[in-house]
Motif scaffolding. Structure first.
Motif, PDB file in Angstrom:
ATOM      1  N   LYS A  22     -23.308  16.256  90.669  1.00 30.06           N
ATOM      2  CA  LYS A  22     -23.662  15.101  89.855  1.00 30.06           C
ATOM      3  C   LYS A  22     -24.368  15.594  88.588  1.00 30.06           C
ATOM      4  CE  LYS A  22     -24.093  11.886  93.742  1.00 30.06           C
ATOM      5  NZ  LYS A  22     -24.971  10.937  94.465  1.00 30.06           N
ATOM      6  N   LEU A  23     -23.687  15.437  87.469  1.00 31.15           N
ATOM      7  CA  LEU A  23     -24.219  15.919  86.194  1.00 31.15           C
ATOM      8  C   LEU A  23     -24.530  14.792  85.223  1.00 31.15           C
ATOM      9  CD1 LEU A  23     -21.687  18.850  85.532  1.00 31.15           C
ATOM     10  CD2 LEU A  23     -23.924  19.002  86.647  1.00 31.15           C
ATOM     11  N   ASN A  24     -24.040  13.600  85.527  1.00 31.13           N
ATOM     12  CA  ASN A  24     -24.098  12.498  84.575  1.00 31.13           C
ATOM     13  C   ASN A  24     -25.512  12.171  84.111  1.00 31.13           C
ATOM     14  OD1 ASN A  24     -22.855  10.368  83.057  1.00 31.13           O
ATOM     15  ND2 ASN A  24     -23.644   8.935  84.561  1.00 31.13           N
ATOM     16  N   GLU A  25     -26.486  12.325  85.007  1.00 28.49           N
ATOM     17  CA  GLU A  25     -27.858  11.983  84.656  1.00 28.49           C
ATOM     18  C   GLU A  25     -28.625  13.170  84.079  1.00 28.49           C
ATOM     19  OE1 GLU A  25     -29.724  10.261  88.042  1.00 28.49           O
ATOM     20  OE2 GLU A  25     -28.402   8.508  88.102  1.00 28.49           O
ATOM     21  N   LEU A  26     -27.967  14.323  83.989  1.00 25.94           N
ATOM     22  CA  LEU A  26     -28.608  15.508  83.420  1.00 25.94           C
ATOM     23  C   LEU A  26     -28.318  15.608  81.930  1.00 25.94           C
ATOM     24  CD1 LEU A  26     -27.742  18.151  86.180  1.00 25.94           C
ATOM     25  CD2 LEU A  26     -29.767  16.673  86.016  1.00 25.94           C
ATOM     26  N   THR A  27     -29.163  16.340  81.223  1.00 32.94           N
ATOM     27  CA  THR A  27     -28.972  16.571  79.794  1.00 32.94           C
ATOM     28  C   THR A  27     -28.337  17.936  79.593  1.00 32.94           C
ATOM     29  OG1 THR A  27     -30.925  15.252  79.249  1.00 32.94           O
ATOM     30  CG2 THR A  27     -30.104  16.760  77.549  1.00 32.94           C
ATOM     31  N   THR A  34     -15.913  21.672  72.101  1.00 35.22           N
ATOM     32  CA  THR A  34     -15.006  21.171  73.133  1.00 35.22           C
ATOM     33  C   THR A  34     -15.631  21.031  74.517  1.00 35.22           C
ATOM     34  OG1 THR A  34     -14.221  23.421  73.647  1.00 35.22           O
ATOM     35  CG2 THR A  34     -13.015  22.183  71.945  1.00 35.22           C
ATOM     36  N   ARG A  35     -16.916  21.418  74.671  1.00 37.39           N
ATOM     37  CA  ARG A  35     -17.509  21.398  75.998  1.00 37.39           C
ATOM     38  C   ARG A  35     -18.977  21.016  75.992  1.00 37.39           C
ATOM     39  NH1 ARG A  35     -15.140  27.096  78.340  1.00 37.39           N
ATOM     40  NH2 ARG A  35     -13.269  26.286  79.335  1.00 37.39           N
ATOM     41  N   TYR A  36     -19.384  20.424  77.129  1.00 44.08           N
ATOM     42  CA  TYR A  36     -20.800  20.242  77.424  1.00 44.08           C
ATOM     43  C   TYR A  36     -21.179  21.345  78.417  1.00 44.08           C
ATOM     44  CZ  TYR A  36     -20.300  15.521  75.520  1.00 44.08           C
ATOM     45  OH  TYR A  36     -20.058  14.446  74.699  1.00 44.08           O
ATOM     46  N   ILE A  37     -22.344  21.947  78.201  1.00 41.06           N
ATOM     47  CA  ILE A  37     -22.812  23.009  79.085  1.00 41.06           C
ATOM     48  C   ILE A  37     -24.051  22.523  79.830  1.00 41.06           C
ATOM     49  CG2 ILE A  37     -23.398  25.449  79.270  1.00 41.06           C
ATOM     50  CD1 ILE A  37     -20.737  24.920  77.853  1.00 41.06           C
ATOM     51  N   TYR A  38     -23.962  22.550  81.154  1.00 41.19           N
ATOM     52  CA  TYR A  38     -25.077  22.100  82.001  1.00 41.19           C
ATOM     53  C   TYR A  38     -25.586  23.252  82.861  1.00 41.19           C
ATOM     54  CZ  TYR A  38     -23.625  17.273  81.030  1.00 41.19           C
ATOM     55  OH  TYR A  38     -23.300  16.089  80.417  1.00 41.19           O
ATOM     56  N   GLU A  39     -26.874  23.214  83.154  1.00 41.89           N
ATOM     57  CA  GLU A  39     -27.389  24.114  84.175  1.00 41.89           C
ATOM     58  C   GLU A  39     -26.914  23.596  85.532  1.00 41.89           C
ATOM     59  OE1 GLU A  39     -31.650  24.293  83.708  1.00 41.89           O
ATOM     60  OE2 GLU A  39     -31.476  26.169  82.588  1.00 41.89           O
ATOM     61  N   HIS A  40     -26.498  24.513  86.384  1.00 38.13           N
ATOM     62  CA  HIS A  40     -26.069  24.114  87.725  1.00 38.13           C
ATOM     63  C   HIS A  40     -27.263  23.502  88.453  1.00 38.13           C
ATOM     64  CE1 HIS A  40     -24.449  24.274  91.758  1.00 38.13           C
ATOM     65  NE2 HIS A  40     -23.284  24.716  91.309  1.00 38.13           N
ATOM     66  N   PRO A  41     -27.131  22.275  88.953  1.00 34.81           N
ATOM     67  CA  PRO A  41     -28.288  21.606  89.579  1.00 34.81           C
ATOM     68  C   PRO A  41     -28.819  22.293  90.829  1.00 34.81           C
ATOM     69  CG  PRO A  41     -26.259  20.369  89.959  1.00 34.81           C
ATOM     70  CD  PRO A  41     -25.930  21.431  88.955  1.00 34.81           C
ATOM     71  N   ASP A  42     -28.021  23.158  91.446  1.00 32.32           N
ATOM     72  CA  ASP A  42     -28.452  23.819  92.684  1.00 32.32           C
ATOM     73  C   ASP A  42     -28.731  25.318  92.512  1.00 32.32           C
ATOM     74  OD1 ASP A  42     -28.109  21.401  94.065  1.00 32.32           O
ATOM     75  OD2 ASP A  42     -25.985  21.827  94.403  1.00 32.32           O
ATOM     76  N   ASN A  43     -28.415  25.844  91.334  1.00 31.76           N
ATOM     77  CA  ASN A  43     -28.570  27.287  91.142  1.00 31.76           C
ATOM     78  C   ASN A  43     -28.827  27.590  89.668  1.00 31.76           C
ATOM     79  OD1 ASN A  43     -28.373  30.076  90.993  1.00 31.76           O
ATOM     80  ND2 ASN A  43     -26.664  30.204  92.418  1.00 31.76           N
ATOM     81  N   PRO A  44     -30.058  27.950  89.287  1.00 34.05           N
ATOM     82  CA  PRO A  44     -30.395  28.210  87.886  1.00 34.05           C
ATOM     83  C   PRO A  44     -29.700  29.434  87.295  1.00 34.05           C
ATOM     84  CG  PRO A  44     -32.205  28.858  89.319  1.00 34.05           C
ATOM     85  CD  PRO A  44     -31.222  28.127  90.184  1.00 34.05           C
ATOM     86  N   ASP A 112     -19.038  14.591  88.494  1.00 33.90           N
ATOM     87  CA  ASP A 112     -18.856  13.190  88.118  1.00 33.90           C
ATOM     88  C   ASP A 112     -18.485  13.046  86.645  1.00 33.90           C
ATOM     89  OD1 ASP A 112     -21.293  13.969  87.135  1.00 33.90           O
ATOM     90  OD2 ASP A 112     -22.453  12.367  88.065  1.00 33.90           O
ATOM     91  N   LEU A 113     -18.374  14.161  85.932  1.00 35.25           N
ATOM     92  CA  LEU A 113     -17.919  14.159  84.538  1.00 35.25           C
ATOM     93  C   LEU A 113     -16.565  14.833  84.392  1.00 35.25           C
ATOM     94  CD1 LEU A 113     -21.265  15.095  82.718  1.00 35.25           C
ATOM     95  CD2 LEU A 113     -20.263  12.823  83.034  1.00 35.25           C
ATOM     96  N   GLY A 114     -15.946  15.155  85.522  1.00 37.75           N
ATOM     97  CA  GLY A 114     -14.659  15.833  85.489  1.00 37.75           C
ATOM     98  C   GLY A 114     -14.772  17.255  86.003  1.00 37.75           C
TER      99      GLY A 114
END
Length: 226
Positions: A22-27, A34-44, A112-114
């Protein structure tokens, strides 16, 4: 065990092992073209790259709308498949010498963002994302040791026959581990970046693209006194 019980058991197993983030609520910690980069919610130690859809604004004809969708689909597929393709190629038979400079790809995951491409996070000593060579040049943070390491990477880029279609000053970063030796890594740009795979077909085109980039970096190094 009945057939119904077997189906239920199989369903539970699939649910148990199916990763879904679930990334939708993360910044996002970074946003590229062409991409959004997120930190993995379970592994920094990991990042998740998610496709950034082309925004359609203003009135468009049906033909223009159709073309935008085709373009967006190509960017989504190429952004993931080209990286995985080159990553696999780099390890075929005898590993390519460039491998040690490519930030590892850890796999893919549903979010949840693809679809997300999971990669190793390359960071600085403070735990932030590692600085790009463009940032190092802009902030006058290049030094003799770093210039030597950067040239070692450029040498491997020149030698490899792998397609690195998007070589730029934002796709090479300097890892600065708190308890190790810093070094440069490629974090993006693997594979073709155009619809027509000219670099895959033409070795001359591959070499020219790499040499153009290397020349540009050497110019910046010379301007910085290295």
């Amino acid at each position: 065990m009945t057939s119904t019980q077997q189906q239920i058991s199989r369903s539970k197993a699939l649910t148990l092992y199916h990763s879904y983030l679930k990334l939708n609520e993360l910044t996002p910690i970074a946003i590229s073209r062409t991409r959004y980069i997120y930190e993995h919610p379970d592994n920094p130690e990991l990042l998740v790259k998610v496709h950034r859809r082309i925004e359609i604004s203003g009135p468009m004809s049906r033909l223009q709308h159709w073309y935008r969708n085709i373009e967006d689909r190509f960017i989504f597929l190429s952004g993931n498949l080209r990286e995985l393709n080159i990553y696999f190629q780099s390890r075929y038979n005898r590993a390519d010498t460039l491998v040690r400079y490519i930030a590892p790809i850890e796999g893919i995951v549903d979010t949840d963002l693809g679809l997300g491409l999971v990669v190793s996070a390359v960071r600085d000593k403070k735990g932030n994302l590692a600085p790009t060579i463009g940032k190092l040049f802009r902030e006058n943070r290049m030094n003799t040791s770093r210039a030597k390491k950067l040239r070692a990477l450029l040498e491997q880029i020149e030698k490899t026959d792998l397609v690195i279609g998007d070589l730029n000053f934002g796709n090479i970063v300097l890892e600065q581990p708190a308890d190790g030796e810093e070094d440069f890594y490629l974090i993006d740009g693997l594979g073709e970046k155009t619809l027509f795979p000219i670099q895959t077909i033409s070795r001359y085109a591959r070499r020219k693209n790499k040499q153009t980039f290397i020349t540009a970096v050497e110019k910046r190094l010379a301007e910085a006194g290295f």
